[in-house]
Motif scaffolding. Structure first.
Motif, short mmCIF file in Angstrom:
data_model
loop_
_atom_site.label_atom_id
_atom_site.label_comp_id
_atom_site.label_asym_id
_atom_site.label_seq_id
_atom_site.Cartn_x
_atom_site.Cartn_y
_atom_site.Cartn_z
N LEU A 217 106.68 2.58 -113.30
CA LEU A 217 107.09 1.20 -113.05
C LEU A 217 108.59 1.03 -113.23
CD1 LEU A 217 104.18 -0.47 -115.01
CD2 LEU A 217 104.47 -0.41 -112.54
N SER A 218 109.27 2.07 -113.71
CA SER A 218 110.72 1.97 -113.91
C SER A 218 111.45 2.50 -112.68
CB SER A 218 111.12 2.80 -115.13
OG SER A 218 110.96 4.17 -114.84
N LYS A 219 112.76 2.42 -112.71
CA LYS A 219 113.52 2.89 -111.56
C LYS A 219 114.00 4.33 -111.76
CE LYS A 219 115.12 -1.41 -109.57
NZ LYS A 219 114.79 -2.42 -110.62
N LEU A 220 113.45 4.99 -112.77
CA LEU A 220 113.92 6.34 -113.06
C LEU A 220 113.59 7.31 -111.93
CD1 LEU A 220 112.84 6.71 -116.81
CD2 LEU A 220 115.07 6.05 -115.89
N SER A 221 114.46 8.30 -111.75
CA SER A 221 114.19 9.33 -110.75
C SER A 221 113.13 10.27 -111.29
CB SER A 221 115.46 10.11 -110.45
OG SER A 221 115.78 10.93 -111.56
N LYS A 222 112.63 11.09 -110.40
CA LYS A 222 111.58 12.04 -110.78
C LYS A 222 112.07 12.95 -111.91
CE LYS A 222 108.23 15.14 -108.83
NZ LYS A 222 107.54 15.68 -107.71
N LYS A 223 113.32 13.37 -111.78
CA LYS A 223 113.89 14.29 -112.77
C LYS A 223 114.04 13.60 -114.13
CE LYS A 223 118.00 17.20 -113.31
NZ LYS A 223 118.88 16.26 -114.04
N GLU A 224 114.51 12.37 -114.08
CA GLU A 224 114.66 11.61 -115.33
C GLU A 224 113.30 11.37 -115.98
OE1 GLU A 224 118.52 8.78 -114.48
OE2 GLU A 224 116.70 8.42 -113.33
N ARG A 225 112.32 11.07 -115.14
CA ARG A 225 110.98 10.85 -115.69
C ARG A 225 110.49 12.11 -116.40
NH1 ARG A 225 109.47 8.43 -110.56
NH2 ARG A 225 108.05 10.17 -110.18
N ARG A 226 110.70 13.22 -115.73
CA ARG A 226 110.27 14.50 -116.32
C ARG A 226 110.92 14.71 -117.68
NH1 ARG A 226 108.17 19.46 -115.90
NH2 ARG A 226 106.81 18.70 -114.26
N GLU A 227 112.22 14.44 -117.76
CA GLU A 227 112.92 14.62 -119.04
C GLU A 227 112.33 13.73 -120.13
OE1 GLU A 227 117.17 15.66 -116.88
OE2 GLU A 227 116.94 13.77 -118.00
N HIS A 228 112.11 12.47 -119.78
CA HIS A 228 111.54 11.53 -120.75
C HIS A 228 110.16 11.97 -121.21
CE1 HIS A 228 114.78 8.83 -119.50
NE2 HIS A 228 114.44 8.02 -120.49
N VAL A 229 109.32 12.37 -120.25
CA VAL A 229 107.95 12.76 -120.58
C VAL A 229 107.97 13.97 -121.49
CG1 VAL A 229 105.78 13.63 -119.65
CG2 VAL A 229 106.98 11.78 -118.47
N GLU A 230 108.80 14.95 -121.12
CA GLU A 230 108.85 16.17 -121.93
C GLU A 230 109.34 15.87 -123.34
OE1 GLU A 230 111.07 18.87 -119.50
OE2 GLU A 230 109.30 19.46 -118.34
N PHE A 231 110.30 14.98 -123.43
CA PHE A 231 110.81 14.60 -124.74
C PHE A 231 109.73 13.94 -125.60
CE2 PHE A 231 113.27 11.62 -127.53
CZ PHE A 231 113.87 12.59 -128.32
N ALA A 232 109.01 12.99 -124.97
CA ALA A 232 107.95 12.28 -125.70
C ALA A 232 106.85 13.25 -126.16
CB ALA A 232 107.36 11.17 -124.83
N LEU A 233 106.49 14.18 -125.27
CA LEU A 233 105.44 15.13 -125.63
C LEU A 233 105.93 16.09 -126.72
CD1 LEU A 233 103.83 15.82 -122.15
CD2 LEU A 233 102.66 14.94 -124.18
N LYS A 234 107.23 16.33 -126.74
CA LYS A 234 107.80 17.21 -127.76
C LYS A 234 107.72 16.52 -129.12
CE LYS A 234 111.60 20.43 -127.76
NZ LYS A 234 112.59 20.86 -126.76
N ILE A 235 108.03 15.22 -129.13
CA ILE A 235 107.97 14.48 -130.39
C ILE A 235 106.57 14.57 -131.00
CG2 ILE A 235 108.08 12.17 -131.43
CD1 ILE A 235 110.31 11.52 -129.49
N VAL A 236 105.55 14.44 -130.13
CA VAL A 236 104.19 14.48 -130.67
C VAL A 236 103.67 15.91 -130.78
CG1 VAL A 236 103.67 12.18 -129.76
CG2 VAL A 236 103.05 14.20 -128.42
N GLY A 237 104.50 16.88 -130.45
CA GLY A 237 104.15 18.28 -130.63
C GLY A 237 103.16 18.82 -129.62
N LEU A 238 103.19 18.30 -128.39
CA LEU A 238 102.24 18.77 -127.37
C LEU A 238 102.92 19.28 -126.11
CD1 LEU A 238 99.37 16.13 -127.58
CD2 LEU A 238 99.30 18.52 -128.30
N GLU A 239 104.18 19.77 -126.29
CA GLU A 239 104.88 20.22 -125.09
C GLU A 239 104.17 21.38 -124.40
OE1 GLU A 239 105.81 20.45 -128.23
OE2 GLU A 239 107.57 21.73 -128.52
N ASP A 240 103.31 22.09 -125.15
CA ASP A 240 102.57 23.21 -124.54
C ASP A 240 101.23 22.78 -123.95
OD1 ASP A 240 101.64 22.54 -127.01
OD2 ASP A 240 101.06 24.60 -127.55
N ARG A 241 100.93 21.48 -123.95
CA ARG A 241 99.65 21.01 -123.41
C ARG A 241 99.83 20.06 -122.22
NH1 ARG A 241 98.07 24.22 -126.69
NH2 ARG A 241 96.32 24.04 -128.15
#
Ligand SMILES: Nc1ncnc2c1ncn2[C@@H]1O[C@H](COP(=O)(O)OP(=O)(O)OP(=O)(O)O)[C@@H](O)[C@H]1O
Ligand SMILES: [Mg+2]
Lengths: 386, 222
Positions: free
Chosen positions: B112-136
């Motif tokens: 729903l945001s105006k972020l590009s695909k690449k920016e979205r990927r960065e955000h998602v990976e960061f969030a998953l890293k915080i919760v410790g699930l970057e490998d899932r």
């Protein structure tokens, strides 16, 4: 990932259900196509009829003949361009399952009045010169592997005896609605033989075909012709070729009407099939829709999600159905006794109708689920146990 | 100044013209950076209160200010946009979309945001890293444990960097050790990333993690 990816993933969620729905729609589209094709095949004769031709027949029924003497009197009626005539010959060629029209016609004038039967000039001349010659449609040539000069033996029924006709000409239909499977022989030849074997039936004509200058005057001319023979032993009934065909159609019209209705009932069935699938899908996902709304997705997104899935299934089913319709119609035609329907085409309009119906159904089937998804409040949706 | 200010809120549900009062004239404030625990017996209206603050339900009376916006005055589409920017949700039953991978679930609110695909990927990976699930990232919800599913849900809740994080019994459906993981994660989000958290819980251990506890009973705050 955009919404359509979610649509795609949602479709694959219950692969079997989605497949069955697609197959259901496809079958319905095929059935629709077949029924419409049969209906149009029935009406092909009406479609192919010309507005500037009248048919004059015995007022009681066209199985009763008219005297040949009427020809010149009809020709003298104001507005009449040309007159020709024909008899239903009938008979059996090879076996009883080979259906095609066999008519004895006036060699000199018949093809002038029926310009949609395209015969090369030299062949027409050869036909006129040969008393026992005949002209056949291209479809018969292909069907029975015939060529010019071949003999076609016919076992007579209306006119009993063994008849041999030589193929002198082959006509090509000018229009898609022109019957490509007629066999036309010389009326004069028929009359000669009848004169010897059944003298009382000599000089009889099945019906007259009257070409008029102005189609707008068909009613007046018809009335005038009929007036002319009023109180004579054989009164006439004259009407346009189209009306004549429709009269004939009326005898089978109940079946046609049923088929017509059926073809639209089928569209209703597609709608129920798809509607059911979409309602089931939406019910299972009501909680997910609430989650999406919670995350900030709008009504438009949900409409796109649900409507998109419904449309995608409808379009897929429609496409598969249309792709299958061609071989199905061809197979159906092959399975029918030869010549039942001289013109049997899957028409563009049928395909357009089928595909637009599928689209419409796709939209309609999603209305209820969309409404439900939009009307369920987030709180109620989330309380639903998934 | 407080980030969330609940002002004289009342809420009733209606069933066939029968009024069911749930919340009765409730007021309280949540300062920025707080971690508030909300406790109370079943049926006391905790979820209802949380839903009102989160803008997915409307009060019968009263106002709710969230950083200067009166949530109760927004119309449906304004509210949807407001939620997308300001609220992160964590539910008891995770509420992940089963057809989407962990990555795609976390990416959902960013669509729903105006972020590009690449920016979205960065955000998602960061969030998953915080919760410790970057490998899932490529796992589907049914391939994850309950605790992991809840961590994906938390990643989804924080990926937009919302003003407040709202959690309704986030450990209610988890075993002891998974519950502890989730609580530690929330605590970290509060201390390290300064997230304001309002959490409903029945669990005394969960309540321990909160800075302050409010009790709700029969529609009244005590
Ligand atoms: N949509 C609704 N329609 C009618 N009544 C509702 C609705 N939502 C909640 N209630 C009622 O409001 C009261 C409070 O419900 P709520 O879910 O807020 O309680 P809760 O404190 O979260 O309980 P629990 O601890 O069991 O989750 C209950 O009596 C419930 O039955
Ligand atoms: Mg609750």
């Amino acid at each position: 990932m955009r919404v359509f990816r979610l649509i795609y993933k949602n479709m694959l969620r219950h692969k079997l259900r989605t497949m069955l729905t697609i197959i259901g729609i496809a079958i319905a589209v095929v059935a629709f196509g077949l029924l419409r094709t049969v209906v149009t095949a029935w009406y092909a004769g009406v479609e192919g009829s010309s507005a500037n031709r009248l048919i004059a027949r015995h007022s009681v029924s066209f199985i009763f003949p008219l005297p040949l003497a009427y020809r010149d009197r009809i020709a003298n009626v104001d507005g009449v361009e040309r007159v020709t005539y024909a008899n239903w010959f009938g008979g059996v060629y090879i076996d009883k399952n080979q259906f095609f029209a066999r008519l004895a016609v006036d060699a000199e004038t018949f093809f002038d009045v029926y310009p949609e039967l395209l015969v090369p000039k030299d062949q027409l001349d050869a036909f006129k010169k040969d008393r026992s010659g005949c002209i056949i449609g291209q479809q018969l040539v292909d069907r029975f592997n015939l060529k010019l000069g071949d003999i076609m033996p016919i076992e007579g029924d209306i006119y009993p005896g063994k008849w041999n006709f030589t193929v002198r000409g082959i006509y090509k239909p000018r229009d898609k609605t022109t019957d490509p499977s007629n066999m036309l022989m010389q009326w004069q030849y028929l009359d000669e033989k009848v004169r010897i074997d059944f003298p009382t039936r000599a000089g009889n004509v099945g019906w007259y075909i009257v070409e008029i200058k102005d189609p707008g005057k068909s009613a007046a001319i018809s009335a005038q012709v009929d007036e002319y023979f009023k109180n004579s032993p054989a009164e006439t009934k004259t009407e346009t070729e189209r009306a004549f065909q429709q009269d004939f159609m009326a005898t089978v019209s109940a079946i046609i009407t049923a088929m017509n209705v059926m073809s639209f009932v089928i569209i209703g069935i597609i709608m129920l099939v798809l509607g059911n699938t979409m309602i089931m899908a939406a019910r299972e996902r009501i909680r997910e829709y609430s989650v999406l709304k919670t995350l900030g997705f709008s009504s438009f997104h949900l409409i796109g999600l649900i409507g998109g899935e419904s449309l995608a299934i409808a379009v897929l089913g429609g496409a598969v159905g249309i792709a299958l319709s061609y071989p199905m119609v061809a197979g159906f035609e092959a399975a029918l006794p030869k010549g039942w329907f001289p013109i049997f085409n899957l028409e563009t309009i049928t395909l357009v109708l089928a595909s637009s119906s599928a689209l419409l159904v796709g939209i309609l089937a999603s209305i209820f689920p969309i409404q439900r998804a939009l009307n369920t409040t987030i709180v109620d949706g989330l309380r639903q146990i998934g | 100044m407080s980030l969330v200010s609940v002002q004289k809120i009342s809420k009733s549900y209606w069933r066939d013209s029968l009024e069911i009062p749930v919340l009765n004239n409730i007021s309280f404030d949540v300062p920025e950076g707080e971690f508030v625990g909300l406790m109370g017996p079943s049926g006391s209206g905790k979820t209802t209160l949380l839903n009102l603050i989160a803008g997915i339900d409307r009060p019968t009376q009263g106002a709710i200010m969230v950083s200067d916006t009166d949530v109760t005055r927004l119309n449906e589409s304004q509210l949807a946009k407001w939620r997308a920017r300001n609220v992160g949700f964590v539910f008891q039953f995770y509420n992940l979309l089963p057809v989407l991978t962990a990555f795609e679930n976390v990416e959902l609110p960013l669509l729903l945001s105006k972020l590009s695909k690449k920016e979205r990927r960065e955000h998602v990976e960061f969030a998953l890293k915080i919760v410790g699930l970057e490998d899932r990232m490529k796992h589907y919800p049914k391939q994850l444990s309950g605790g992991q599913e809840q961590r994906v849900a938390i990643a989804r809740a924080i990926v937009t960097d919302p003003t407040i994080l709202i959690a309704d019994e986030p450990t209610g459906d988890l075993d002891k050790s998974s519950a502890l993981e989730i609580l530690n994660l929330l605590e970290r989000l509060n201390s390290e990333f300064k997230k304001t958290i309002i959490m409903v819980t029945h669990d005394p251990r969960a309540a321990e993690k909160a800075h302050s506890i409010r009790h709700l009973d029969k529609g009244e705050l005590t």
